[in-house]
Write a protein that holds these residues in place. Structure first.
Motif, short mmCIF file in Angstrom:
data_model
loop_
_atom_site.label_atom_id
_atom_site.label_comp_id
_atom_site.label_asym_id
_atom_site.label_seq_id
_atom_site.Cartn_x
_atom_site.Cartn_y
_atom_site.Cartn_z
N ILE A 34 0.86 -1.18 0.00
CA ILE A 34 0.00 0.00 0.00
C ILE A 34 0.90 1.23 0.00
CG2 ILE A 34 -1.76 1.29 1.26
CD1 ILE A 34 -2.65 -1.40 2.45
N ARG A 35 0.70 2.09 -1.01
CA ARG A 35 1.44 3.34 -1.11
C ARG A 35 0.47 4.50 -0.93
NH1 ARG A 35 6.76 2.81 -3.72
NH2 ARG A 35 6.66 5.04 -3.47
N VAL A 36 0.83 5.43 -0.05
CA VAL A 36 -0.01 6.59 0.23
C VAL A 36 0.76 7.84 -0.20
CG1 VAL A 36 -1.23 7.87 2.01
CG2 VAL A 36 -1.02 5.40 2.21
N TYR A 37 0.11 8.64 -1.04
CA TYR A 37 0.69 9.89 -1.52
C TYR A 37 -0.10 11.05 -0.92
CZ TYR A 37 2.84 6.91 -5.05
OH TYR A 37 3.55 5.92 -5.69
N VAL A 38 0.60 11.98 -0.27
CA VAL A 38 -0.05 13.15 0.32
C VAL A 38 0.66 14.42 -0.16
CG1 VAL A 38 -0.99 12.01 2.36
CG2 VAL A 38 1.32 12.92 2.43
N THR A 39 -0.10 15.51 -0.24
CA THR A 39 0.45 16.76 -0.77
C THR A 39 1.17 17.60 0.27
OG1 THR A 39 -1.68 17.84 -0.40
CG2 THR A 39 -1.30 16.90 -2.58
N VAL A 40 0.98 17.30 1.54
CA VAL A 40 1.57 18.13 2.60
C VAL A 40 3.04 17.80 2.81
CG1 VAL A 40 -0.61 18.48 3.79
CG2 VAL A 40 0.82 16.56 4.41
N VAL A 41 3.73 18.71 3.48
CA VAL A 41 5.15 18.53 3.77
C VAL A 41 5.33 17.73 5.06
CG1 VAL A 41 5.89 20.60 2.54
CG2 VAL A 41 5.27 20.75 4.94
N PRO A 42 6.41 16.99 5.17
CA PRO A 42 6.63 16.17 6.37
C PRO A 42 7.25 16.96 7.52
CG PRO A 42 8.34 15.72 4.79
CD PRO A 42 7.40 16.69 4.14
N GLU A 43 6.51 17.88 8.09
CA GLU A 43 7.01 18.64 9.24
C GLU A 43 5.92 18.76 10.29
OE1 GLU A 43 6.26 23.18 7.70
OE2 GLU A 43 8.21 22.31 7.37
N ASP A 44 6.33 18.68 11.53
CA ASP A 44 5.41 18.82 12.68
C ASP A 44 4.24 17.85 12.64
OD1 ASP A 44 6.98 20.96 13.61
OD2 ASP A 44 5.84 22.40 12.42
N GLY A 45 4.42 16.67 12.04
CA GLY A 45 3.38 15.66 12.03
C GLY A 45 2.25 15.90 11.04
N LYS A 46 2.41 16.89 10.16
CA LYS A 46 1.36 17.20 9.19
C LYS A 46 1.14 16.05 8.21
CE LYS A 46 2.20 22.15 9.33
NZ LYS A 46 2.71 23.30 8.57
N ALA A 47 2.22 15.45 7.74
CA ALA A 47 2.09 14.33 6.79
C ALA A 47 1.46 13.12 7.47
CB ALA A 47 3.45 13.97 6.20
N ASN A 48 1.83 12.85 8.71
CA ASN A 48 1.23 11.72 9.44
C ASN A 48 -0.28 11.92 9.61
OD1 ASN A 48 3.64 10.39 9.68
ND2 ASN A 48 4.05 11.11 11.74
N ALA A 49 -0.68 13.14 9.91
CA ALA A 49 -2.10 13.44 10.07
C ALA A 49 -2.85 13.25 8.75
CB ALA A 49 -2.29 14.85 10.59
N ALA A 50 -2.23 13.69 7.65
CA ALA A 50 -2.87 13.55 6.34
C ALA A 50 -2.96 12.08 5.93
CB ALA A 50 -2.08 14.33 5.29
N VAL A 51 -1.93 11.30 6.23
CA VAL A 51 -1.95 9.88 5.92
C VAL A 51 -3.02 9.17 6.74
CG1 VAL A 51 -0.64 7.72 6.10
CG2 VAL A 51 0.45 9.76 5.19
N THR A 52 -3.12 9.50 8.02
CA THR A 52 -4.13 8.90 8.89
C THR A 52 -5.54 9.20 8.37
OG1 THR A 52 -2.66 9.12 10.79
CG2 THR A 52 -4.98 8.76 11.26
N LYS A 53 -5.77 10.43 7.99
CA LYS A 53 -7.08 10.83 7.48
C LYS A 53 -7.43 10.09 6.19
CE LYS A 53 -9.65 14.90 5.97
NZ LYS A 53 -9.60 16.34 5.76
N LEU A 54 -6.49 10.02 5.26
CA LEU A 54 -6.72 9.36 3.98
C LEU A 54 -6.91 7.85 4.15
CD1 LEU A 54 -6.84 10.41 1.07
CD2 LEU A 54 -4.45 9.82 0.85
N LEU A 55 -6.10 7.25 5.00
CA LEU A 55 -6.19 5.82 5.24
C LEU A 55 -7.51 5.47 5.94
CD1 LEU A 55 -4.59 3.23 4.83
CD2 LEU A 55 -3.51 3.61 7.05
N ALA A 56 -7.93 6.28 6.89
CA ALA A 56 -9.20 6.04 7.58
C ALA A 56 -10.37 6.11 6.60
CB ALA A 56 -9.39 7.07 8.70
N LYS A 57 -10.31 7.04 5.68
CA LYS A 57 -11.38 7.16 4.67
C LYS A 57 -11.43 5.92 3.79
CE LYS A 57 -13.16 10.28 1.16
NZ LYS A 57 -12.95 11.53 0.43
N ALA A 58 -10.26 5.43 3.37
CA ALA A 58 -10.20 4.24 2.51
C ALA A 58 -10.66 2.99 3.25
CB ALA A 58 -8.79 4.04 1.98
#
Length: 82
Positions: A34-58
């Motif tokens: 499983i590959r997850v692509y997110v548009t946000v930058v990996p700083e201050d946990g922003k990318a982790n939050a975006a990945v969590t949100k996208l994965l939860a939706k899927a």
């Protein structure tokens, strides 16, 4: 959106490979990976939050049911469904 609802069983650990700063948010599931692509930058946990949100939706589960077990600062992450 990739349908991952078959993985939404409590206790399941899901390994993902994350690509931050992508052109668009998306999930690809191919060859057992499983590959997850997110548009946000990996700083201050922003990318982790975006990945969590996208994965939860899927998965079709709320974000609160996903726990980042391993890979807080790495591209390879493991999530557990609670």
């Amino acid at each position: 959106m990739t349908d991952l609802t078959h993985l939404a069983v409590p206790g399941t650990e899901i390994a993902v490979r994350v690509t931050p700063r992508a052109s668009r948010d998306r999930i690809l599931a191919e060859e057992g990976q499983i590959r997850v692509y997110v548009t946000v930058v990996p700083e201050d946990g922003k990318a982790n939050a975006a990945v969590t949100k996208l994965l939860a939706k899927a998965l079709g589960v709320p974000k609160s049911r996903l726990d980042l077990v391993r890979g807080q600062t790495a591209r390879d992450k493991v999530f557990r469904v609670l």
